[in-house]
Design a protein around this motif. Sequence first.
Motif, PDB file in Angstrom:
ATOM      1  N   ASN A 272       0.796  -1.246   0.092  1.00  0.00           N
ATOM      2  CA  ASN A 272       0.109   0.141  -0.123  1.00  0.00           C
ATOM      3  C   ASN A 272       0.944   1.154   0.003  1.00  0.00           C
ATOM      4  N   ARG A 273       2.040   1.442   0.711  1.00  0.00           N
ATOM      5  CA  ARG A 273       2.699   2.449   0.786  1.00  0.00           C
ATOM      6  C   ARG A 273       3.409   2.648  -0.554  1.00  0.00           C
ATOM      7  N   LEU A 274       3.841   1.740  -1.291  1.00  0.00           N
ATOM      8  CA  LEU A 274       4.702   1.595  -2.446  1.00  0.00           C
ATOM      9  C   LEU A 274       3.791   1.928  -3.699  1.00  0.00           C
ATOM     10  N   SER A 275       2.295   1.653  -3.614  1.00  0.00           N
ATOM     11  CA  SER A 275       1.423   2.244  -4.363  1.00  0.00           C
ATOM     12  C   SER A 275       1.139   3.573  -4.266  1.00  0.00           C
ATOM     13  N   GLU A 276       1.444   4.377  -3.222  1.00  0.00           N
ATOM     14  CA  GLU A 276       1.081   5.766  -3.141  1.00  0.00           C
ATOM     15  C   GLU A 276       1.971   6.383  -4.298  1.00  0.00           C
ATOM     16  N   PRO A 277       1.588   7.432  -4.872  1.00  0.00           N
ATOM     17  CA  PRO A 277       2.201   8.382  -6.222  1.00  0.00           C
ATOM     18  C   PRO A 277       3.496   8.838  -5.713  1.00  0.00           C
ATOM     19  N   MET A 278       4.472   8.629  -6.562  1.00  0.00           N
ATOM     20  CA  MET A 278       5.748   9.092  -5.967  1.00  0.00           C
ATOM     21  C   MET A 278       6.164  10.227  -7.254  1.00  0.00           C
ATOM     22  N   GLU A 279       6.258  11.272  -6.641  1.00  0.00           N
ATOM     23  CA  GLU A 279       6.654  12.727  -7.358  1.00  0.00           C
ATOM     24  C   GLU A 279       8.270  12.727  -7.366  1.00  0.00           C
ATOM     25  N   LEU A 280       8.804  11.591  -8.260  1.00  0.00           N
ATOM     26  CA  LEU A 280      10.052  11.735  -8.304  1.00  0.00           C
ATOM     27  C   LEU A 280      10.634  12.323  -9.836  1.00  0.00           C
ATOM     28  N   GLU A 281      11.307  13.345 -10.113  1.00  0.00           N
ATOM     29  CA  GLU A 281      11.553  13.916 -11.128  1.00  0.00           C
ATOM     30  C   GLU A 281      12.411  12.860 -12.053  1.00  0.00           C
ATOM     31  N   GLY A 282      11.972  12.619 -13.455  1.00  0.00           N
ATOM     32  CA  GLY A 282      12.327  11.831 -14.224  1.00  0.00           C
ATOM     33  C   GLY A 282      11.910  10.400 -14.168  1.00  0.00           C
ATOM     34  N   LEU A 283      11.032  10.060 -13.297  1.00  0.00           N
ATOM     35  CA  LEU A 283      10.450   8.590 -12.916  1.00  0.00           C
ATOM     36  C   LEU A 283       9.233   8.474 -14.065  1.00  0.00           C
TER      37      LEU A 283
ATOM     38  N   ASN B 160       6.554 -14.165  -0.302  1.00  0.00           N
ATOM     39  CA  ASN B 160       6.317 -13.015   0.627  1.00  0.00           C
ATOM     40  C   ASN B 160       7.618 -12.323   0.053  1.00  0.00           C
ATOM     41  N   THR B 161       8.100 -12.522  -1.219  1.00  0.00           N
ATOM     42  CA  THR B 161       9.396 -11.503  -1.567  1.00  0.00           C
ATOM     43  C   THR B 161       8.742 -10.685  -3.034  1.00  0.00           C
ATOM     44  N   CYS B 162       9.604  -9.551  -2.929  1.00  0.00           N
ATOM     45  CA  CYS B 162       8.828  -8.612  -4.257  1.00  0.00           C
ATOM     46  C   CYS B 162      10.136  -7.872  -4.631  1.00  0.00           C
ATOM     47  N   CYS B 163      10.041  -7.418  -5.871  1.00  0.00           N
ATOM     48  CA  CYS B 163      10.919  -6.327  -6.282  1.00  0.00           C
ATOM     49  C   CYS B 163      10.382  -5.134  -6.758  1.00  0.00           C
ATOM     50  N   SER B 164      10.856  -4.154  -6.322  1.00  0.00           N
ATOM     51  CA  SER B 164      10.164  -2.785  -6.867  1.00  0.00           C
ATOM     52  C   SER B 164      11.114  -2.499  -8.123  1.00  0.00           C
ATOM     53  N   VAL B 165      10.196  -2.045  -9.131  1.00  0.00           N
ATOM     54  CA  VAL B 165      11.197  -1.631 -10.263  1.00  0.00           C
ATOM     55  C   VAL B 165      10.683  -0.230 -10.845  1.00  0.00           C
ATOM     56  N   GLY B 166      11.809   0.491 -11.147  1.00  0.00           N
ATOM     57  CA  GLY B 166      11.615   2.065 -11.417  1.00  0.00           C
ATOM     58  C   GLY B 166      12.122   2.214 -12.976  1.00  0.00           C
ATOM     59  N   ILE B 167      11.524   2.891 -13.867  1.00  0.00           N
ATOM     60  CA  ILE B 167      11.858   3.106 -15.178  1.00  0.00           C
ATOM     61  C   ILE B 167      12.141   4.340 -15.225  1.00  0.00           C
ATOM     62  N   TRP B 168      13.364   5.151 -15.662  1.00  0.00           N
ATOM     63  CA  TRP B 168      13.641   6.607 -15.410  1.00  0.00           C
ATOM     64  C   TRP B 168      14.144   7.064 -16.794  1.00  0.00           C
ATOM     65  N   GLU B 169      14.308   8.294 -16.954  1.00  0.00           N
ATOM     66  CA  GLU B 169      14.529   9.107 -18.356  1.00  0.00           C
ATOM     67  C   GLU B 169      16.164   8.880 -18.405  1.00  0.00           C
ATOM     68  N   SER B 170      16.776   9.012 -17.101  1.00  0.00           N
ATOM     69  CA  SER B 170      18.306   8.825 -17.285  1.00  0.00           C
ATOM     70  C   SER B 170      18.727   8.324 -16.130  1.00  0.00           C
ATOM     71  N   GLU B 171      20.269   7.853 -16.069  1.00  0.00           N
ATOM     72  CA  GLU B 171      20.945   7.650 -14.880  1.00  0.00           C
ATOM     73  C   GLU B 171      20.860   9.046 -13.926  1.00  0.00           C
ATOM     74  N   GLU B 172      21.113  10.210 -14.437  1.00  0.00           N
ATOM     75  CA  GLU B 172      21.284  11.349 -13.633  1.00  0.00           C
ATOM     76  C   GLU B 172      20.038  11.298 -12.849  1.00  0.00           C
ATOM     77  N   HIS B 173      18.743  11.191 -13.435  1.00  0.00           N
ATOM     78  CA  HIS B 173      17.484  11.526 -12.636  1.00  0.00           C
ATOM     79  C   HIS B 173      17.508  10.236 -11.646  1.00  0.00           C
ATOM     80  N   ILE B 174      17.957   9.220 -11.519  1.00  0.00           N
ATOM     81  CA  ILE B 174      17.895   8.250 -10.378  1.00  0.00           C
ATOM     82  C   ILE B 174      18.956   8.427  -9.543  1.00  0.00           C
ATOM     83  N   ILE B 175      20.094   9.188  -9.998  1.00  0.00           N
ATOM     84  CA  ILE B 175      20.869   9.546  -9.002  1.00  0.00           C
ATOM     85  C   ILE B 175      20.667  10.616  -8.306  1.00  0.00           C
TER      86      ILE B 175
END
Length: 94
Positions: free
Chosen positions: A19-30, A41-56
């Motif tokens: 539920n907490r990970l389902s909340e909207p994330m306001e991350l620039e470049g995400l 009982n295991t998961c992976c969270s995956v993010g797709i980003w515009e660039s490496e700089e955005h994730i950093i």
Amino acid sequence: FSNIVRFKPKEGQFDEVINRLSEPMELEGLIQSFVVKTGENTCCSVGIWESEEHIINARPQMIQILDGIRDKLEVISEDLGVTDPVSGPIIQEN
């Protein structure tokens, strides 16, 4: 660019963590984020980003998100702690 974080919620905490990970994330470049259930009982969270700089640049915010659920996650190992994060360029997409 993508980041992937493996984690395991503590017993009885699975729904709260998701539920907490389902909340909207306001991350620039995400561009997109999602959670994959990889085991009972295991998961992976995956993010797709515009660039490496955005994730950093977003790492401090991502750590804040993790800090909000850290007490609800099991330790994976002494070396890793409660998450097993990796990131890298996307090299193939359909």
